[in-house]
Design an enzyme around this catalytic site. Structure first.
Site, short mmCIF file in Angstrom:
data_model
loop_
_atom_site.label_atom_id
_atom_site.label_comp_id
_atom_site.label_asym_id
_atom_site.label_seq_id
_atom_site.Cartn_x
_atom_site.Cartn_y
_atom_site.Cartn_z
N ASP A 285 23.22 23.91 40.40
CA ASP A 285 22.00 22.72 39.83
C ASP A 285 20.84 23.25 39.14
O ASP A 285 20.77 24.41 38.86
CB ASP A 285 21.36 22.16 41.17
N ARG B 60 27.10 19.74 33.56
CA ARG B 60 26.59 18.43 33.83
C ARG B 60 25.54 17.93 33.44
O ARG B 60 24.57 18.90 33.44
CB ARG B 60 26.39 18.51 35.34
P1 FAD Z 1 17.34 6.11 36.56
O1 FAD Z 1 16.79 6.60 35.21
O2 FAD Z 1 16.64 6.29 37.77
O3 FAD Z 1 17.64 4.58 36.40
C1 FAD Z 1 18.19 4.07 35.19
C2 FAD Z 1 18.79 2.73 35.60
O4 FAD Z 1 19.87 2.93 36.51
C3 FAD Z 1 18.27 1.65 36.49
O5 FAD Z 1 17.28 0.99 35.58
C4 FAD Z 1 19.39 0.87 37.28
O6 FAD Z 1 19.87 0.06 36.28
C5 FAD Z 1 20.28 2.25 37.31
N1 FAD Z 1 20.04 2.65 38.75
C6 FAD Z 1 19.51 3.88 39.14
N2 FAD Z 1 19.53 3.94 40.16
C7 FAD Z 1 20.15 2.67 40.89
C8 FAD Z 1 20.28 2.48 42.34
N3 FAD Z 1 19.89 3.26 43.48
N4 FAD Z 1 20.94 1.26 42.59
C9 FAD Z 1 21.39 0.44 41.44
N5 FAD Z 1 20.95 0.69 40.17
C10 FAD Z 1 20.38 2.06 40.08
N6 FAD Z 1 18.54 16.39 38.38
C11 FAD Z 1 18.20 17.66 38.40
O7 FAD Z 1 17.16 17.73 38.06
N7 FAD Z 1 18.86 18.72 38.39
C12 FAD Z 1 20.20 18.60 38.93
O8 FAD Z 1 20.94 19.51 39.16
C13 FAD Z 1 20.74 17.19 39.27
N8 FAD Z 1 22.05 16.90 39.67
C14 FAD Z 1 22.47 15.62 39.66
C15 FAD Z 1 23.84 15.34 40.16
C16 FAD Z 1 24.04 14.04 40.09
C17 FAD Z 1 25.61 13.75 40.39
C18 FAD Z 1 23.32 12.90 39.70
C19 FAD Z 1 23.79 11.63 39.56
C20 FAD Z 1 22.05 13.32 39.38
C21 FAD Z 1 21.52 14.58 39.70
N9 FAD Z 1 20.23 14.70 39.07
C22 FAD Z 1 19.79 15.97 39.03
C23 FAD Z 1 19.17 13.66 39.12
C24 FAD Z 1 19.15 13.06 37.62
O9 FAD Z 1 18.48 14.06 37.06
C25 FAD Z 1 18.08 11.80 37.78
O10 FAD Z 1 16.85 12.11 38.44
C26 FAD Z 1 18.86 10.86 38.80
O11 FAD Z 1 19.93 10.68 38.44
C27 FAD Z 1 18.14 9.43 38.10
O12 FAD Z 1 18.58 9.08 36.84
P2 FAD Z 1 19.33 8.01 36.48
O13 FAD Z 1 20.07 8.19 35.13
O14 FAD Z 1 20.78 8.40 37.45
O15 FAD Z 1 18.91 6.55 36.72
#
Ligand code: FAD
Length: 330
Positions: free
Chosen positions: A161, A211
């Site tokens: 991560d 990732r």
């Molecule tokens: P956001 O920018 O939070 O939201 C964008 C849009 O996505 C929203 O407007 C909505 O339409 C949709 N959405 C988001 N959440 C929801 C919900 N709960 N229900 C419905 N719609 C929703 N971060 C790190 O810093 N280090 C890591 O190693 C790391 N590993 C990860 C591994 C995985 C598998 C994932 C999915 C995320 C990881 N992250 C990690 C977190 C990542 O960096 C983001 O903080 C997190 O995924 C939020 O960004 P987003 O693009 O998913 O959505």
């Protein structure tokens, strides 16, 4: 950055709040929505159910910012236990593990014991200087190597991560060192960091598992894009660089504005995967599987859920009211 989001992310690194909120034991419903349970058996139960829906899985033993060597050692033991359970369940080709180097001792001091470097790490950013940082990096690398060796024996893989930007160089050095023996070790890059397009170019080689996520940590504007639009645009550029390369991109986002166009691109269903968090948009996970995409669900388990849960709240501050009501037992 949205002020509520930065306040929640600051709280995520506060030891005082961690102790108070963990002791208050919010109702299981809050934790259970995002966390599989406390034990390896809980994690395997959830993994098995997800595999039955056509998803693949990455299991994360919760823990971060470890400040004493014995805790880092226990994290390695926990990973060995869950990797054995994955193999015993016959799921090694569907279920891997994700690890955080700060759980494996990245911020520990030279003697690997509780000390100045560890305390600094716990207080906030865990970028430590000089010899202590080098010692912490070596400890984390050795611990990560032990986990990779167990994964190799079991026939599964490991992804490292990404944490806050003060650790990026050290983490990518550890990934590079691990890849000399285990080329399948996955790296994680954060689109919110300005450096990430360059990192994508460097890591887009043959077989490289990367990732790409937006980044879950509060970062200064000097190193990170500040607006959601800029982060999204960076993600799209970085995804393009990874797809132009010869590696295996893993797009970790729940954002429909990113997922929709990516699914239209040729080759995405065969040489890339989508990744989402356990408990977030499960319908979309199943929809993508139905369209023929590989979807890996990141499933955390363990007792150290505080930092992870706070980062999920920061992503959707609308859930804060639900969390506070649960804490108050209502
Ligand atoms: P956001 O920018 O939070 O939201 C964008 C849009 O996505 C929203 O407007 C909505 O339409 C949709 N959405 C988001 N959440 C929801 C919900 N709960 N229900 C419905 N719609 C929703 N971060 C790190 O810093 N280090 C890591 O190693 C790391 N590993 C990860 C591994 C995985 C598998 C994932 C999915 C995320 C990881 N992250 C990690 C977190 C990542 O960096 C983001 O903080 C997190 O995924 C939020 O960004 P987003 O693009 O998913 O959505």
């Amino acid at each position: 950055m949205n002020p509520l989001r930065s306040a929640i992310l600051a709280a995520a690194r506060s030891d005082r709040l961690r102790t108070a909120i963990t002791a208050a034991r919010p109702t299981r419903a809050v934790v259970d929505r995002f966390v599989a349970g406390e034990t390896a058996a809980d994690a395997l139960r959830v993994a098995r159910a997800l595999v039955a829906t056509g998803c693949v899985v990455s299991l994360d033993h919760l823990g971060e910012d470890v400040t004493d060597a014995s805790e880092a050692g226990r994290a390695v033991d926990a990973y060995r236990e869950v990797i054995t359970a994955i193999a015993d369940a016959g799921l090694a080709d569907r279920v891997e593990v994700s690890v955080k180097l700060s759980a494996l001792g990245q911020a520990l001091g030279a003697a690997g014991s509780q000390g100045a470097a560890g305390a600094q790490g716990a207080a906030g950013s865990h970028g430590v200087g000089g010899e202590q940082a080098a010692a912490g990096e070596q400890i984390a690398r050795e611990h990560a190597a032990a986990i990779c060796a167990a994964a190799a024996e079991a026939g599964t893989t490991v992804t490292v991560d990404a944490e806050d930007h003060t650790t990026t160089d050290a983490t990518l050095r550890v990934v590079a060192a691990l890849r000399e023996t285990w080329p399948w070790v996955g790296a994680v890059l954060q689109a919110q960091l300005r450096r990430t397009e360059d990192d994508c170019r460097a890591l887009a080689g043959a077989g490289s598992r990367v990732r790409l996520c937006k980044g879950a940590y509060a970062e200064p504007e000097s190193v990170a894009y500040d607006t959601a639009g800029d982060v999204r645009a960076s993600f799209a550029r970085c995804a393009g660089i990874l797809l132009d390369g010869a590696g295996h991109p893993m797009f970790a986002t729940h954002d429909p504005a990113l997922i929709r166009p990516l699914t239209q691109l040729p080759g995405v269903s065969t040489r890339a995967e989508f990744q989402m968090l356990y408990g977030v948009r499960p319908d979309e996970q199943r929809r993508l599987v139905g369209e023929g995409h590989t979807v890996r669900v990141y499933v955390p388990y363990g007792t150290q859920w505080y930092g992870y849960l706070m980062r999920r709240l920061a992503e959707r501050p609308a859930n804060v009211g639900f969390f506070v009501r649960a804490l108050a037992g209502r």
